[in-house]
Design a protein around this motif. Sequence first.
Motif, PDB file in Angstrom:
ATOM      1  N   THR A   8      -4.842   2.001 -24.056  1.00  0.00           N
ATOM      2  CA  THR A   8      -3.420   2.063 -23.714  1.00  0.00           C
ATOM      3  C   THR A   8      -2.734   0.759 -24.134  1.00  0.00           C
ATOM      4  OG1 THR A   8      -3.870   3.507 -21.829  1.00  0.00           O
ATOM      5  CG2 THR A   8      -1.752   2.380 -21.843  1.00  0.00           C
ATOM      6  N   HIS A   9      -3.357  -0.337 -23.830  1.00  0.00           N
ATOM      7  CA  HIS A   9      -2.786  -1.625 -24.211  1.00  0.00           C
ATOM      8  C   HIS A   9      -3.757  -2.404 -25.083  1.00  0.00           C
ATOM      9  CE1 HIS A   9      -0.329  -0.834 -20.494  1.00  0.00           C
ATOM     10  NE2 HIS A   9       0.590  -1.049 -21.418  1.00  0.00           N
ATOM     11  N   ARG A  10      -3.187  -3.050 -26.121  1.00  0.00           N
ATOM     12  CA  ARG A  10      -4.005  -3.925 -26.957  1.00  0.00           C
ATOM     13  C   ARG A  10      -3.512  -5.355 -26.760  1.00  0.00           C
ATOM     14  NH1 ARG A  10      -3.294  -1.406 -32.609  1.00  0.00           N
ATOM     15  NH2 ARG A  10      -1.742  -0.090 -31.595  1.00  0.00           N
ATOM     16  N   TYR A  11      -4.463  -6.257 -26.598  1.00  0.00           N
ATOM     17  CA  TYR A  11      -4.122  -7.628 -26.220  1.00  0.00           C
ATOM     18  C   TYR A  11      -3.099  -8.253 -27.164  1.00  0.00           C
ATOM     19  CZ  TYR A  11      -4.473 -12.542 -25.069  1.00  0.00           C
ATOM     20  OH  TYR A  11      -4.164 -13.822 -24.708  1.00  0.00           O
ATOM     21  N   ARG A  32       1.032 -11.855 -22.309  1.00  0.00           N
ATOM     22  CA  ARG A  32      -0.155 -12.076 -23.139  1.00  0.00           C
ATOM     23  C   ARG A  32      -0.874 -13.325 -22.631  1.00  0.00           C
ATOM     24  NH1 ARG A  32       2.165 -12.274 -27.638  1.00  0.00           N
ATOM     25  NH2 ARG A  32       1.802 -14.419 -28.306  1.00  0.00           N
ATOM     26  N   THR A  33      -1.637 -13.151 -21.561  1.00  0.00           N
ATOM     27  CA  THR A  33      -2.381 -14.261 -20.980  1.00  0.00           C
ATOM     28  C   THR A  33      -3.823 -13.802 -20.761  1.00  0.00           C
ATOM     29  OG1 THR A  33      -1.935 -13.499 -18.736  1.00  0.00           O
ATOM     30  CG2 THR A  33      -0.362 -15.067 -19.663  1.00  0.00           C
ATOM     31  N   ALA A  34      -4.703 -14.751 -20.506  1.00  0.00           N
ATOM     32  CA  ALA A  34      -6.101 -14.409 -20.238  1.00  0.00           C
ATOM     33  C   ALA A  34      -6.192 -13.560 -18.969  1.00  0.00           C
ATOM     34  CB  ALA A  34      -6.926 -15.683 -20.082  1.00  0.00           C
ATOM     35  N   LYS A  35      -5.333 -13.887 -17.990  1.00  0.00           N
ATOM     36  CA  LYS A  35      -5.326 -13.140 -16.735  1.00  0.00           C
ATOM     37  C   LYS A  35      -4.923 -11.678 -16.974  1.00  0.00           C
ATOM     38  CE  LYS A  35      -3.209 -14.340 -12.320  1.00  0.00           C
ATOM     39  NZ  LYS A  35      -2.438 -15.466 -11.764  1.00  0.00           N
ATOM     40  N   ALA A  36      -3.927 -11.486 -17.844  1.00  0.00           N
ATOM     41  CA  ALA A  36      -3.478 -10.124 -18.158  1.00  0.00           C
ATOM     42  C   ALA A  36      -4.583  -9.353 -18.871  1.00  0.00           C
ATOM     43  CB  ALA A  36      -2.210 -10.162 -19.009  1.00  0.00           C
ATOM     44  N   ALA A  37      -5.283 -10.033 -19.777  1.00  0.00           N
ATOM     45  CA  ALA A  37      -6.372  -9.363 -20.491  1.00  0.00           C
ATOM     46  C   ALA A  37      -7.430  -8.919 -19.490  1.00  0.00           C
ATOM     47  CB  ALA A  37      -6.970 -10.304 -21.530  1.00  0.00           C
ATOM     48  N   ALA A  38      -7.691  -9.769 -18.496  1.00  0.00           N
ATOM     49  CA  ALA A  38      -8.714  -9.454 -17.504  1.00  0.00           C
ATOM     50  C   ALA A  38      -8.266  -8.336 -16.574  1.00  0.00           C
ATOM     51  CB  ALA A  38      -9.051 -10.707 -16.691  1.00  0.00           C
ATOM     52  N   GLY A  87      -9.514  -4.691 -16.396  1.00  0.00           N
ATOM     53  CA  GLY A  87      -9.521  -4.153 -15.030  1.00  0.00           C
ATOM     54  C   GLY A  87      -8.983  -2.738 -14.964  1.00  0.00           C
ATOM     55  N   ALA A  88      -7.777  -2.521 -15.492  1.00  0.00           N
ATOM     56  CA  ALA A  88      -7.111  -1.226 -15.332  1.00  0.00           C
ATOM     57  C   ALA A  88      -7.697  -0.148 -16.236  1.00  0.00           C
ATOM     58  CB  ALA A  88      -5.613  -1.375 -15.590  1.00  0.00           C
ATOM     59  N   GLU A  89      -8.185  -0.546 -17.428  1.00  0.00           N
ATOM     60  CA  GLU A  89      -8.655   0.485 -18.360  1.00  0.00           C
ATOM     61  C   GLU A  89     -10.163   0.700 -18.289  1.00  0.00           C
ATOM     62  OE1 GLU A  89      -7.179  -0.257 -22.323  1.00  0.00           O
ATOM     63  OE2 GLU A  89      -5.129  -0.584 -21.589  1.00  0.00           O
ATOM     64  N   TYR A  90     -10.904  -0.371 -18.006  1.00  0.00           N
ATOM     65  CA  TYR A  90     -12.357  -0.246 -18.071  1.00  0.00           C
ATOM     66  C   TYR A  90     -13.015  -0.183 -16.699  1.00  0.00           C
ATOM     67  CZ  TYR A  90     -11.974  -0.923 -23.035  1.00  0.00           C
ATOM     68  OH  TYR A  90     -11.657  -0.742 -24.344  1.00  0.00           O
TER      69      TYR A  90
END
Lengths: 408, 248
Positions: free
Chosen positions: B192-195, B169-175, B180-183
């Motif tokens: 698929t994933h919620r922050y 759960r980091t800003a990098k992961a959100a990005a 990146g992976a979903e949008y």
Amino acid sequence: MASPVRDIVVCGGGYVGLATAVALKQSAPGLDVAVVDAAPEEAWKKDERASAIAAGASRMLETLGVWSSLRQNAEPITRMIVTDSRTGDPVRPVFLTFDGAVADGETFAHMVENVHLVGALRERAGELGIGIRQGVRAQGFHAEEASATLDLGEAGSERARLVVAADGIRSRLRDMAGIRTVEWSYDQCGIVATVSHEYAHNGRAEEHFMPAGPFATLPLTGNRSSLVWTERTRDAHRLVNDDALIFEAELERRFGHKLGRIELVGGRRAFPLGLTLARAFVAPRIALAGDAAHGIHPIAGQGLNLGFKDAAALAETVVEAHRLGLDIGTLPTLERYQVWRRFDTVRMGATTDVLNRLFSNDMTPLRSLRDLGLGLVDRMPRMKDFFIRQAAGIGEQRDPRLLRGAAI
Amino acid sequence: MPADAKTTIDQSEIDRFSRLAEEWWNPKGKFKPLHKFNPVRLHYIREKVAGHFGRDPQGEKPLRNLRLLDIGCGGGLLTESMARMGAEVVGADASETNIKVARLHAEQSDLTIDYRAETAEALADAGETFDVILNMEVVEHVSDPDFFLGKCAEMMRPGGLMFVATINRTAKAAALAIFGAEYVLRWLPRGTHRYEKLVRPEEIERPLSLGGLERLDHVGVFYSPIRDEWHRSSDTDVNYMMLFAKPK
């Protein structure tokens, strides 16, 4: 009742199919591997052709436990001479000479008659418990979710996680799997024959670039040489079908007299030459290997070596996937093999195509240019080293392990 | 089940995955990223299990004689590989549809896998124990990670190994992993994933150490666009894997 599902069924009992089966089974004894071949029993013993086995391929055969029994029938090529000539030239200028060693004590290539090579591979396959069914022709291929079915007509069917198509340049299996090809015909035929001669060849291979295409003599065991003689299709058929006396006279004009009296041993056959590249090397549940994937011009003697590289790369890909618990027949697994082999194959196909077009020609300016090129190569040791390593099939950056003489 | 009973089921997550179930085994389909992701996970699992239990990682069936649980097994992508490597495998998923897909596929592949539409708590309460537990890409989808991980720890045999893989759960992961992976790349379906459901390494380690497990390893996993492959990395800010052992 449905037949049990094997891991791998190899379609084609030539040296590529057998080498693939042996490499797979030796590396992963848990795999259930079988070979089916369309030719009747014993037909392989009638093959009169011979093949050049480059250093990489002989290392592979050694690792697979085949080389020791094959060695006595393998003639090392210790020297290779390339000339550019018109048939009538009294003296052939020698433009390129290669001495055969790639590493200490290792020869860059050996000549082996196919019957010995296939015999040794069949024997090894038997030792490993690989069944070979002869006279069985694939009549249908159906890829399903977790396996493929090979319809064998009256011989029933085989099911496998992965089917390997090693059934030659006119692969039926490739067509049945819906894989298309790019084809180029050269209007040339390769005449293949074996001759005996009075004097020893001393391991010398010669390739003479004639206007109709290359004429190569390659040393076999004893005072014998294997010929690859390229002619325009019409002339080739005439030579093969005409009286043996005419054939021998024409042969003498090209072969010369330096090895004394020559005599044809066995038959003479003409094979149409062309370039056939499969558009894909893999599809779900199937992988192509050898000529089924790529039939190239024999000008550089690389057909067998490309086929062995396929066998080594495919076996390595499949065995690694198997050890990792992956399904060996899915596209994600097989695509690794395709990426690995395609570039090399297309490059070799293009190189042999360009070589053939360049040399099957009698235009004076072109002759001068290519002679200059060959002469230059001869004077540059590093270029020569590069060519010799390419010819030996060991110049690649990421060779399959078996070609480096290592087990998978 | 009494309404107030504690559970790890998040019904909306299960429904979402059930709709995708048929897609599980299509390597070009919606789960393509997971198919791509599989080799790096398999290499890691094989290397660590072989090292821990004294097996040859290059041999055939390096996981033989080990009882293994793949919790949150989905359509069985990783589960089948475990069975092929010789493990005695239980695959569990809270989605009945996923389990149906997984069973059907294992049957086609001639693999014997004990698939169960059950939760970790149900298995733990039934007294099941395992030498190896795979907890891959699951913890970010459960409603109560502490409770879920505690139940997993209960099922570990002494000397056993647990693998946990998830997204930080980091800003990098959100990005990268969500935006990146979903949008952008559309590797994964949106949602698929919620922050807020992503899990930090310490949030994995705390409940597991309370359950008596020791952390052995922590490694990042990154995607290389040039090689089109996932590989291990020291950067654990986005995807990461952790390895725990239960002392003998």
